[in-house]
Enzyme design. Structure first.
Site, mmCIF file in Angstrom:
data_model
loop_
_atom_site.group_PDB
_atom_site.id
_atom_site.type_symbol
_atom_site.label_atom_id
_atom_site.label_comp_id
_atom_site.label_asym_id
_atom_site.label_seq_id
_atom_site.Cartn_x
_atom_site.Cartn_y
_atom_site.Cartn_z
ATOM 1 N N ASP A 47 0.844 -1.197 0.000
ATOM 2 C CA ASP A 47 0.000 0.000 0.000
ATOM 3 C C ASP A 47 0.878 1.246 0.000
ATOM 4 O O ASP A 47 1.546 1.543 0.994
ATOM 5 C CB ASP A 47 -0.887 0.012 1.249
ATOM 6 N N TYR A 52 3.194 9.788 -0.697
ATOM 7 C CA TYR A 52 4.303 9.268 0.121
ATOM 8 C C TYR A 52 5.649 9.477 -0.570
ATOM 9 O O TYR A 52 6.705 9.216 0.025
ATOM 10 C CB TYR A 52 4.122 7.774 0.442
ATOM 11 N N LYS A 77 -2.638 5.931 -4.333
ATOM 12 C CA LYS A 77 -3.729 6.881 -4.049
ATOM 13 C C LYS A 77 -3.477 8.212 -4.740
ATOM 14 O O LYS A 77 -2.329 8.670 -4.811
ATOM 15 C CB LYS A 77 -3.834 7.119 -2.530
ATOM 16 N N HIS A 110 -7.441 9.644 -2.002
ATOM 17 C CA HIS A 110 -6.763 9.617 -0.696
ATOM 18 C C HIS A 110 -7.601 10.268 0.406
ATOM 19 O O HIS A 110 -7.705 9.735 1.513
ATOM 20 C CB HIS A 110 -5.397 10.309 -0.819
HETATM 21 P P1 NAD Z 1 0.819 1.683 11.923
HETATM 22 O O1 NAD Z 1 -0.313 1.646 12.856
HETATM 23 O O2 NAD Z 1 1.043 0.563 10.960
HETATM 24 O O3 NAD Z 1 2.087 1.920 12.813
HETATM 25 C C1 NAD Z 1 3.384 1.881 12.286
HETATM 26 C C2 NAD Z 1 4.355 1.999 13.442
HETATM 27 O O4 NAD Z 1 4.130 0.952 14.374
HETATM 28 C C3 NAD Z 1 5.779 1.782 12.944
HETATM 29 O O5 NAD Z 1 6.376 3.005 12.631
HETATM 30 C C4 NAD Z 1 6.438 1.143 14.126
HETATM 31 O O6 NAD Z 1 6.968 2.143 14.952
HETATM 32 C C5 NAD Z 1 5.340 0.470 14.875
HETATM 33 N N1 NAD Z 1 5.385 -1.009 14.717
HETATM 34 C C6 NAD Z 1 5.146 -1.741 13.594
HETATM 35 N N2 NAD Z 1 5.240 -3.047 13.844
HETATM 36 C C7 NAD Z 1 5.542 -3.159 15.159
HETATM 37 C C8 NAD Z 1 5.768 -4.262 16.014
HETATM 38 N N3 NAD Z 1 5.679 -5.514 15.578
HETATM 39 N N4 NAD Z 1 6.050 -4.007 17.323
HETATM 40 C C9 NAD Z 1 6.149 -2.749 17.789
HETATM 41 N N5 NAD Z 1 5.930 -1.659 17.021
HETATM 42 C C10 NAD Z 1 5.630 -1.867 15.715
HETATM 43 O O7 NAD Z 1 0.724 3.079 11.140
HETATM 44 P P2 NAD Z 1 0.777 3.602 9.662
HETATM 45 O O8 NAD Z 1 2.074 3.313 9.016
HETATM 46 O O9 NAD Z 1 0.351 5.008 9.695
HETATM 47 O O10 NAD Z 1 -0.373 2.772 8.920
HETATM 48 C C11 NAD Z 1 -0.123 1.665 8.105
HETATM 49 C C12 NAD Z 1 -0.280 2.021 6.641
HETATM 50 O O11 NAD Z 1 -1.575 2.583 6.390
HETATM 51 C C13 NAD Z 1 0.666 3.124 6.164
HETATM 52 O O12 NAD Z 1 1.987 2.701 6.012
HETATM 53 C C14 NAD Z 1 -0.009 3.547 4.882
HETATM 54 O O13 NAD Z 1 0.248 2.614 3.848
HETATM 55 C C15 NAD Z 1 -1.476 3.506 5.299
HETATM 56 N N6 NAD Z 1 -1.977 4.834 5.741
HETATM 57 C C16 NAD Z 1 -2.960 5.424 5.020
HETATM 58 C C17 NAD Z 1 -3.473 6.651 5.372
HETATM 59 C C18 NAD Z 1 -4.565 7.261 4.558
HETATM 60 O O14 NAD Z 1 -4.886 8.451 4.748
HETATM 61 N N7 NAD Z 1 -5.171 6.517 3.658
HETATM 62 C C19 NAD Z 1 -2.975 7.321 6.496
HETATM 63 C C20 NAD Z 1 -1.967 6.712 7.242
HETATM 64 C C21 NAD Z 1 -1.490 5.448 6.866
#
Ligand code: NAD
Length: 277
Positions: A47, A52, A77, A110
């Site tokens: 994704d 990004y 997106k 998005h």
């Molecule tokens: P997330 O909830 O996946 O959190 C990511 C963070 O969690 C990492 O930086 C890391 O610090 C921690 N983490 C990951 N695995 C872990 C583990 N096993 N143990 C401990 N900590 C851990 O947050 P995100 O990246 O914002 O969301 C996931 C994906 O969703 C994004 O990468 C993106 O592709 C998408 N996204 C979309 C939007 C949107 O507006 N559509 C907004 C934000 C994110």
């Protein structure tokens, strides 16, 4: 390992691996390595987003992997700027070029940016990409129920997916019901709460982790899967990518699910879509 990821049927007639890998805030300089690691770990669903700024590096990882295109599921997106300017077709073509692909598995608006009143017009162009098979599924992101209602009323194709902030303290219950009634799959962004809350220290999550000899992150991902969400956790660390993928050898009980459901506080970590314009 790869085969253990369930495939969810979408209203587009295609299917999506329920567990994927997100690359928000992955620095372009790290992205090719990070995505290559994710593909090696077994993820087949990536994704990204034009916003990004790492589509080209995702594309480089895809090309280097040698994995047949049909085994991959790639989402990107439309940026708010391209949505606003109406340059949707050019933005779509540029994303394909950067990713090195001739079709997307899923293209998302998005953010709805409701004050701009353009999402219906933008969706009409998305319908064209779907009709031309250059996007095998089209969907939205950050759409509140009233925006979905407007879109469904005014256009021909119901979004296949709504990707929204969703985690145990912000469960989007109303949206879930609406989506289920209209055949829209719910995809959770920030599924681990972006590390901004002490989600992993909350007692129902800690207790389930101890009971199953799993990590709190694995419990949260399992909760998403059993709730029916598509889930796309992000990590730059290969170890955590593997941990987050290793969630198909245990199951949360009904009581454990209910205890985690009980964490709902209707509290966002990210922006309110009504206010992002
Ligand atoms: P997330 O909830 O996946 O959190 C990511 C963070 O969690 C990492 O930086 C890391 O610090 C921690 N983490 C990951 N695995 C872990 C583990 N096993 N143990 C401990 N900590 C851990 O947050 P995100 O990246 O914002 O969301 C996931 C994906 O969703 C994004 O990468 C993106 O592709 C998408 N996204 C979309 C939007 C949107 O507006 N559509 C907004 C934000 C994110």
């Amino acid at each position: 390992m790869t085969n253990s990821v369930p495939q969810l049927a979408l209203n587009s007639g295609t299917s999506i691996p329920q567990l994927g890998f997100g690359v928000f805030k992955v620095d372009p300089a790290d992205t090719q390595r990070v995505v290559e690691d994710a593909l090696e770990v077994g993820y087949r669903h990536i994704d990204t987003a034009t916003g990004y700024n790492n589509e080209a590096e995702v594309g480089a990882a895809i090309a280097a992997s040698g994995i047949p295109r049909e085994e991959l599921f790639i989402t990107t997106k439309l940026t708010n700027a391209d949505h606003k300017s109406g340059e949707v077709s050019a933005a779509f073509d540029l994303s394909l070029t950067k990713l090195g692909l001739d079709y997307l598995d899923l293209y998302l608006i998005h953010w709805p940016m409701p004050a701009n009143e353009k999402y219906v017009q933008t969706w009409r162009q998305f319908e064209r990409f779907y009709g031309e098979h250059s996007a095998r599924a089209i969907g939205v992101s950050n759409f509140l129920v009233p925006y979905l209602e407007t879109l469904i009323e005014a256009t021909d194709i119901v979004p296949a997916v709504n990707q929204v902030e969703l985690h145990p303290i912000f469960q989007q219950l109303e949206l879930h019901d609406y989506a289920a009634a209209h055949g829209i799959a719910v995809e959770a962004w920030g599924p681990l709460g972006q590390g901004k809350y002490d989600l992993f220290g909350m007692s129902p999550i800690e207790a389930a982790a101890a009971a199953h000899a799993k990590s709190p992150a694995q419990v949260v991902i399992r909760w998403h899967l059993q709730t029916g969400n598509i889930v796309i956790p992000k990590s730059n660390s290969r170890e955590r990518m593997a941990e987050n993928f290793d969630v198909f050898d245990f199951e949360l009980s009904a009581d454990e699910m209910a205890a985690i459901d009980g964490l709902e506080e209707n509290r966002r970590v990210g922006g309110n879509p009504a206010e992002v314009n």
